[in-house]
Design a protein around this motif. Structure first.
Motif, mmCIF file in Angstrom:
data_model
loop_
_atom_site.group_PDB
_atom_site.id
_atom_site.type_symbol
_atom_site.label_atom_id
_atom_site.label_comp_id
_atom_site.label_asym_id
_atom_site.label_seq_id
_atom_site.Cartn_x
_atom_site.Cartn_y
_atom_site.Cartn_z
ATOM 1 N N ARG A 252 -7.691 1.272 -9.073
ATOM 2 C CA ARG A 252 -8.273 2.322 -8.242
ATOM 3 C C ARG A 252 -9.229 3.183 -9.059
ATOM 4 N N THR B 153 -10.778 0.877 -3.127
ATOM 5 C CA THR B 153 -10.492 0.019 -4.275
ATOM 6 C C THR B 153 -11.000 -1.397 -4.012
ATOM 7 N N ARG C 67 0.846 -1.202 0.000
ATOM 8 C CA ARG C 67 0.000 0.000 0.000
ATOM 9 C C ARG C 67 0.876 1.245 0.000
ATOM 10 N N GLU D 162 -7.936 4.776 0.622
ATOM 11 C CA GLU D 162 -7.905 4.522 -0.816
ATOM 12 C C GLU D 162 -7.845 3.026 -1.109
ATOM 13 N N ARG E 28 -2.121 -1.059 -10.230
ATOM 14 C CA ARG E 28 -2.956 -0.745 -9.066
ATOM 15 C C ARG E 28 -3.721 0.555 -9.270
ATOM 16 N N ARG E 29 -3.075 1.535 -9.896
ATOM 17 C CA ARG E 29 -3.766 2.810 -10.151
ATOM 18 C C ARG E 29 -4.928 2.607 -11.109
ATOM 19 N N TRP F 66 -0.830 4.865 -1.552
ATOM 20 C CA TRP F 66 -2.252 4.895 -1.218
ATOM 21 C C TRP F 66 -2.420 5.088 0.278
#
Length: 117
Positions: free
Chosen positions: A105, A39, A26, A35, A101-102, A31
């Motif tokens: 998200r 997600t 994380r 956040e 990961r973005r 994040w």
């Protein structure tokens, strides 16, 4: 058990083994706990910031479904989360996972985990 006898490591209060890995991944993703929880919620797990905090602190058990969602959202495998495989330390690998990961998200759906047919 007599009071002066030491408890085994599993009985010292830690309720999971994934907390440190979740916190590390994380943090690498830059994040907040909120956040990460948001997600996870978009992937079907009703997690809140408090749940993420308790997992990272080792105060909460993690179900198999939650492990799968966490691994997917954090761009890793369940084996890496539970410590059976080493987490990547190479900066380029971590940057690539951060990009994935973005995208998650931003609302991309979790892929099917079971083969079709």
């Amino acid at each position: 058990m007599p009071r002066d006898q030491k408890k085994p490591p599993a009985a010292t209060g830690r309720r999971n083994h994934v907390g440190p890995q979740v916190r590390r991944l994380r943090t690498v993703s830059n994040w907040s706990q909120g956040e990460l929880a948001g997600t996870c919620q978009r992937q079907g797990w009703d997690a809140g910031r408090d749940i993420v905090a308790r997992i990272e602190a080792g105060l909460r058990q993690v179900t198999d479904h939650e492990l799968i969602v966490l691994a997917h959202v954090l761009g890793t495998t369940v084996a890496e989360l539970i410590g059976e495989a080493p987490l990547p330390s190479d900066a380029d690998t971590l940057r690539a996972k951060l990009t994935a990961r973005r995208a998650l998200r931003d609302g991309k759906a979790m892929p099917d985990l079971l083969p079709r047919g």
